[in-house]
Design a protein around this motif. Structure first.
Motif, PDB file in Angstrom:
ATOM      1  N   LEU A  54       0.829  -1.204   0.000  1.00  0.00           N
ATOM      2  CA  LEU A  54       0.000   0.000   0.000  1.00  0.00           C
ATOM      3  C   LEU A  54       0.863   1.253   0.000  1.00  0.00           C
ATOM      4  N   ALA A  55       1.961   1.217   0.736  1.00  0.00           N
ATOM      5  CA  ALA A  55       2.873   2.366   0.779  1.00  0.00           C
ATOM      6  C   ALA A  55       3.434   2.667  -0.610  1.00  0.00           C
ATOM      7  N   TYR A  56       3.814   1.620  -1.335  1.00  0.00           N
ATOM      8  CA  TYR A  56       4.381   1.809  -2.682  1.00  0.00           C
ATOM      9  C   TYR A  56       3.327   2.350  -3.645  1.00  0.00           C
ATOM     10  N   LYS A  57       2.123   1.806  -3.559  1.00  0.00           N
ATOM     11  CA  LYS A  57       1.028   2.230  -4.435  1.00  0.00           C
ATOM     12  C   LYS A  57       0.656   3.691  -4.187  1.00  0.00           C
ATOM     13  N   GLU A  58       0.546   4.061  -2.919  1.00  0.00           N
ATOM     14  CA  GLU A  58       0.174   5.438  -2.587  1.00  0.00           C
ATOM     15  C   GLU A  58       1.297   6.421  -2.920  1.00  0.00           C
ATOM     16  N   SER A  59       2.536   5.973  -2.849  1.00  0.00           N
ATOM     17  CA  SER A  59       3.668   6.825  -3.221  1.00  0.00           C
ATOM     18  C   SER A  59       3.568   7.255  -4.678  1.00  0.00           C
ATOM     19  N   LYS A  60       3.200   6.326  -5.549  1.00  0.00           N
ATOM     20  CA  LYS A  60       3.076   6.650  -6.978  1.00  0.00           C
ATOM     21  C   LYS A  60       1.956   7.662  -7.211  1.00  0.00           C
ATOM     22  N   LYS A  61       0.872   7.514  -6.471  1.00  0.00           N
ATOM     23  CA  LYS A  61      -0.229   8.471  -6.607  1.00  0.00           C
ATOM     24  C   LYS A  61       0.207   9.879  -6.190  1.00  0.00           C
ATOM     25  N   LEU A  62       0.977   9.981  -5.121  1.00  0.00           N
ATOM     26  CA  LEU A  62       1.446  11.278  -4.656  1.00  0.00           C
ATOM     27  C   LEU A  62       2.351  11.949  -5.692  1.00  0.00           C
ATOM     28  N   CYS A  63       3.167  11.155  -6.368  1.00  0.00           N
ATOM     29  CA  CYS A  63       4.028  11.707  -7.428  1.00  0.00           C
ATOM     30  C   CYS A  63       3.195  12.244  -8.593  1.00  0.00           C
ATOM     31  N   ILE A  64       2.129  11.536  -8.934  1.00  0.00           N
ATOM     32  CA  ILE A  64       1.240  11.991 -10.017  1.00  0.00           C
ATOM     33  C   ILE A  64       0.565  13.295  -9.634  1.00  0.00           C
ATOM     34  N   TYR A  65       0.075  13.391  -8.402  1.00  0.00           N
ATOM     35  CA  TYR A  65      -0.540  14.633  -7.937  1.00  0.00           C
ATOM     36  C   TYR A  65       0.443  15.803  -8.053  1.00  0.00           C
ATOM     37  N   GLY A  66       1.696  15.548  -7.659  1.00  0.00           N
ATOM     38  CA  GLY A  66       2.708  16.595  -7.716  1.00  0.00           C
ATOM     39  C   GLY A  66       2.986  17.057  -9.133  1.00  0.00           C
ATOM     40  N   PHE A  67       3.044  16.107 -10.065  1.00  0.00           N
ATOM     41  CA  PHE A  67       3.333  16.464 -11.463  1.00  0.00           C
ATOM     42  C   PHE A  67       2.203  17.328 -12.048  1.00  0.00           C
ATOM     43  N   LEU A  68       0.975  16.928 -11.802  1.00  0.00           N
ATOM     44  CA  LEU A  68      -0.162  17.696 -12.329  1.00  0.00           C
ATOM     45  C   LEU A  68      -0.183  19.111 -11.744  1.00  0.00           C
ATOM     46  N   GLY A  69       0.131  19.218 -10.459  1.00  0.00           N
ATOM     47  CA  GLY A  69       0.153  20.537  -9.825  1.00  0.00           C
ATOM     48  C   GLY A  69       1.222  21.439 -10.397  1.00  0.00           C
ATOM     49  N   THR A  70       2.397  20.887 -10.685  1.00  0.00           N
ATOM     50  CA  THR A  70       3.487  21.719 -11.192  1.00  0.00           C
ATOM     51  C   THR A  70       3.201  22.249 -12.599  1.00  0.00           C
ATOM     52  N   ILE A  71       2.510  21.491 -13.410  1.00  0.00           N
ATOM     53  CA  ILE A  71       2.175  21.969 -14.754  1.00  0.00           C
ATOM     54  C   ILE A  71       1.325  23.234 -14.661  1.00  0.00           C
ATOM     55  N   VAL A  72       0.344  23.208 -13.766  1.00  0.00           N
ATOM     56  CA  VAL A  72      -0.534  24.374 -13.585  1.00  0.00           C
ATOM     57  C   VAL A  72       0.271  25.580 -13.116  1.00  0.00           C
ATOM     58  N   PHE A  73       1.107  25.390 -12.103  1.00  0.00           N
ATOM     59  CA  PHE A  73       1.867  26.510 -11.549  1.00  0.00           C
ATOM     60  C   PHE A  73       2.926  27.020 -12.519  1.00  0.00           C
ATOM     61  N   SER A  74       3.527  26.145 -13.288  1.00  0.00           N
ATOM     62  CA  SER A  74       4.529  26.586 -14.269  1.00  0.00           C
ATOM     63  C   SER A  74       3.913  27.534 -15.290  1.00  0.00           C
ATOM     64  N   ILE A  75       2.742  27.183 -15.773  1.00  0.00           N
ATOM     65  CA  ILE A  75       2.058  28.044 -16.750  1.00  0.00           C
ATOM     66  C   ILE A  75       1.709  29.388 -16.125  1.00  0.00           C
ATOM     67  N   LEU A  76       1.212  29.363 -14.894  1.00  0.00           N
ATOM     68  CA  LEU A  76       0.811  30.605 -14.217  1.00  0.00           C
ATOM     69  C   LEU A  76       1.984  31.560 -14.029  1.00  0.00           C
ATOM     70  N   ILE A  77       3.119  31.047 -13.563  1.00  0.00           N
ATOM     71  CA  ILE A  77       4.215  31.975 -13.275  1.00  0.00           C
ATOM     72  C   ILE A  77       4.873  32.503 -14.553  1.00  0.00           C
ATOM     73  N   ILE A  78       4.816  31.750 -15.645  1.00  0.00           N
ATOM     74  CA  ILE A  78       5.314  32.281 -16.916  1.00  0.00           C
ATOM     75  C   ILE A  78       4.425  33.429 -17.390  1.00  0.00           C
ATOM     76  N   VAL A  79       3.119  33.248 -17.284  1.00  0.00           N
ATOM     77  CA  VAL A  79       2.166  34.284 -17.718  1.00  0.00           C
ATOM     78  C   VAL A  79       2.292  35.549 -16.867  1.00  0.00           C
ATOM     79  N   LEU A  80       2.539  35.369 -15.564  1.00  0.00           N
ATOM     80  CA  LEU A  80       2.517  36.511 -14.637  1.00  0.00           C
ATOM     81  C   LEU A  80       3.909  37.052 -14.299  1.00  0.00           C
ATOM     82  N   ARG A  81       4.935  36.636 -15.027  1.00  0.00           N
ATOM     83  CA  ARG A  81       6.298  36.998 -14.634  1.00  0.00           C
ATOM     84  C   ARG A  81       6.565  38.510 -14.681  1.00  0.00           C
ATOM     85  N   TYR A  82       6.098  39.203 -15.728  1.00  0.00           N
ATOM     86  CA  TYR A  82       6.379  40.634 -15.829  1.00  0.00           C
ATOM     87  C   TYR A  82       5.606  41.468 -14.817  1.00  0.00           C
ATOM     88  N   PRO A  83       4.303  41.207 -14.599  1.00  0.00           N
ATOM     89  CA  PRO A  83       3.622  41.946 -13.525  1.00  0.00           C
ATOM     90  C   PRO A  83       4.301  41.768 -12.175  1.00  0.00           C
TER      91      PRO A  83
END
Length: 440
Positions: free
Chosen positions: A303-332
Motif C-alpha cells: 500500500l505504501a508503494y502504491k500510494e507513493s506513486k499516486k502522490l508523485c502523479i498529484y505533484g506532477f499535475l500541480g506543477t504543470i498548472v503553476f509553471s504556466i501561471l508563473i510564466i504568464v505573470l512573470r512581468y507583472p
C-alpha cells in the motif's frame, strides 16, 4: 479507496501548503518592501539571509526525522517512544540553533564580505544578520512542535499560527522599514526586527497549542544503545545532506554576487515566487512523509508503494498548472520592485527558467523529501543529493559563471541540471524498494 486516500492527502497537504504559501507570500511582501529601498538593499538581505537559509534546511531536516519517528510510533501505538522522539529532536534543534546564532552574531560582516566587495551591501547585510540571528531558535521551536501537531492530525493549528505571525511580521515591516505611524525609520534593520518579534510570538503560541494537545508528556531523551544508533543513522545523513546542499546553494550565490550587484538583485527577485510556488506543493512532500511513514509502521508495504506513486502523479499535475501561471505573470511580478530595467529583465528570464525546471524540482521534493526518507534510511537521500549538488551543480555554477562568464540566466539554468540527475537516481532508488523500512 481513491476518495479516502485523496481526503487523507488533502487533510495533511492542504494546511501545510497554505502555511508554506502564507510564509512565502508574506516573505514576498517583505521583499517588496525592502525592494523599495533599492537593489543594493535587496542584495544585502539576500546575502545576509544565507545563514538563516542554511539553518532553515538543517532544522527542516531535524523536523523531517522527527516526523518519521513520530508518525511511525503513532502507527505502532507507542506513545512513550513518540514523546521521547519529540524531546530528543527538540534538544538537537536547540543545540543547533545556539551554534548558528553564535556564528551569525560573531562573524556577520566577514560573512557578507565573502559574497561581495560592495561596502554598502557589506555594512547593511552585516547589521541585518546580527539581528536576524535571534530568529533561529524560535524558528526551530515552531518547526519541531508543528511537526508533532501535524502527525497527530492537527495540521491546521500550525497554519493558523503561521498566518498570525506572518500578519504581525508584515505589519511591523510597514511600521519599521519606512517609519510609518511615527515609528522609527529603520530600513533593512526594521525588516530584521519585525522577523524576530513575529517568530518569537509564533514560537510561544505553538508551544501553548502543543501542550494543549499533548498535555503533560514524558520529558526524556533516554534510549537504549541501539535506539541512539538508529537515531544517529537517520539524523546524521539528513543533516549533513541539508547542510551541504544549502552550502552548495550559497556557493551559487557567491557566483551570482561576483557577477555583479544587478545580477544578484535579479536573482533575489525570484526567491519569493519560487518559494510561493514550491510552497504550494510542499504539502505533498509532508503528506508523503507522514502517510507513507504510517503505512510502513503498520507493515503495509504494498500500500505504501502504491500510494507513493499516486502522490508523485498529484505533484506532477500541480506543477504543470503553476509553471504556466508563473510564466504568464512573470512581468507583472518583477515590475513591482523599484529596481532598474536591467534587473527587471534578469528577474523575468530567471522566472521562466525556474518554471521549466519546476516539475523536476517538485518530484525530487516528493520522492526525496517525503517518500524515500519515510523509511528512515536517510543515507540514500544524502548520496543522491551530494552527487547532484557537488558533482554537478556547484562545478557547473563555478565554471559557467566565473570561467565562461555566461549570463546569469544561463548559469542558473545549466547548474540546475543537478535536479535532473537527482531525479533519475531517485527513480531507480524508488523502484528498488530498498527504502522501505520499519523502525524498531
Amino acid at each position: 479507496m481513491n476518495k479516502k486516500f485523496t481526503k487523507e492527502v488533502a487533510l495533511i497537504a492542504v494546511p501545510v501548503a497554505l502555511q508554506s504559501m502564507l510564509q512565502s507570500s508574506f516573505s514576498m511582501i517583505d521583499q517588496i518592501m525592502v525592494g523599495q529601498l533599492g537593489e543594493q538593499s535587496i542584495a544585502a538581505v539576500e546575502i545576509a539571509g544565507k545563514p538563516g537559509f542554511i539553518y532553515a534546511f538543517v532544522i527542516g531536516a531535524i523536523g523531517a526525522i522527527a516526523g518519521i519517528m513520530i508518525s511511525q510510533y503513532i502507527g505502532k501505538g507507542d506513545k512513550l517512544a513518540e514523546e521521547k522522539s519529540i524531546c530528543l529532536n527538540f534538544l538537537v534543534m536547540l543545540i543547533t540553533g545556539m551554534l548558528f546564532s553564535g556564528v551569525a552574531l560573531g562573524c556577520s560582516n566577514s560573512f557578507v564580505k565573502l559574497f561581495t566587495s560592495d561596502e554598502f551591501v557589506v555594512i547593511t547585510g552585516g547589521s541585518y544578520l546580527r539581528i536576524i540571528a535571534w530568529t533561529f531558535i524560535p524558528l526551530g521551536i515552531s518547526n519541531i512542535f508543528g511537526v508533532a501537531l501535524r502527525c497527530r492530525g492537527k495540521s491546521t493549528l500550525p497554519l493558523y499560527v503561521s498566518f498570525a505571525s506572518a500578519v504581525v511580521n508584515t505589519g511591523l515591516n510597514y511600521l519599521l522599514i519606512f517609519g510609518n505611524c511615527q515609528m522609527p525609520r529603520l530600513g533593512v534593520k526594521g525588516a530584521a526586527y519585525a522577523s524576530v518579534i513575529s517568530q518569537m510570538i509564533g514560537a510561544i503560541v505553538i508551544l501553548i497549542l502543543f501542550f494543549k494537545e499533548y498535555g503533560r508528556i514524558n520529558i526524556s531523551v533516554r534510549l537504549d544503545r541501539s535506539g541512539y544508533i538508529q537515531y544517529l543513522c537517520m539524523l546524521a545523513p539528513v543533516v549533513i545532506n541539508e547542510f551541504m546542499w544549502s552550502v552548495g546553494q550559497s556557493i551559487n550565490t557567491f557566483v551570482y554576487g561576483h557577477m555583479g550587484t544587478e545580477e544578484l538583485a535579479g536573482m533575489s527577485l525570484t526567491g519569493s515566487v519560487q518559494g510561493l510556488t514550491i510552497g504550494a506543493l510542499s504539502g505533498l512532500s509532508q503528506a508523503a512523509g507522514i502517510m507513507i511513514g504510517k503505512r510502513l509502521g503498520e507493515g503495509e508495504y504494498d500500500l505504501a508503494y502504491k500510494e507513493s506513486k499516486k502522490l508523485c502523479i498529484y505533484g506532477f499535475l500541480g506543477t504543470i498548472v503553476f509553471s504556466i501561471l508563473i510564466i504568464v505573470l512573470r512581468y507583472p511580478y518583477v515590475n513591482i520592485y523599484n529596481v532598474s530595467d536591467e534587473v527587471h529583465i534578469i528577474g523575468a528570464n530567471i522566472v521562466i527558467a525556474f518554471a521549466i525546471l519546476m516539475p523536476v524540482k517538485v518530484q525530487n521534493m516528493i520522492l526525496g523529501g517525503g517518500i524515500i526518507r519515510s523509511g528512515g534510511r536517510t543515507k540514500y537521500i544524502m548520496i543522491i543529493d551530494m552527487l547532484g549538488t557537488w558533482l554537478v551543480g556547484v562545478p557547473l555554477a563555478l565554471y559557467t559563471g566565473l570561467v565562461l562568464k555566461l549570463s546569469i540566466v544561463w548559469v542558473y539554468f545549466i547548474l540546475s541540471q543537478e535536479e535532473v540527475v537527482r531525479f533519475i537516481i531517485s527513480i531507480f532508488m524508488f523502484r528498488s524498494k530498498k527504502w522501505m523500512n520499519t523502525l524498531d
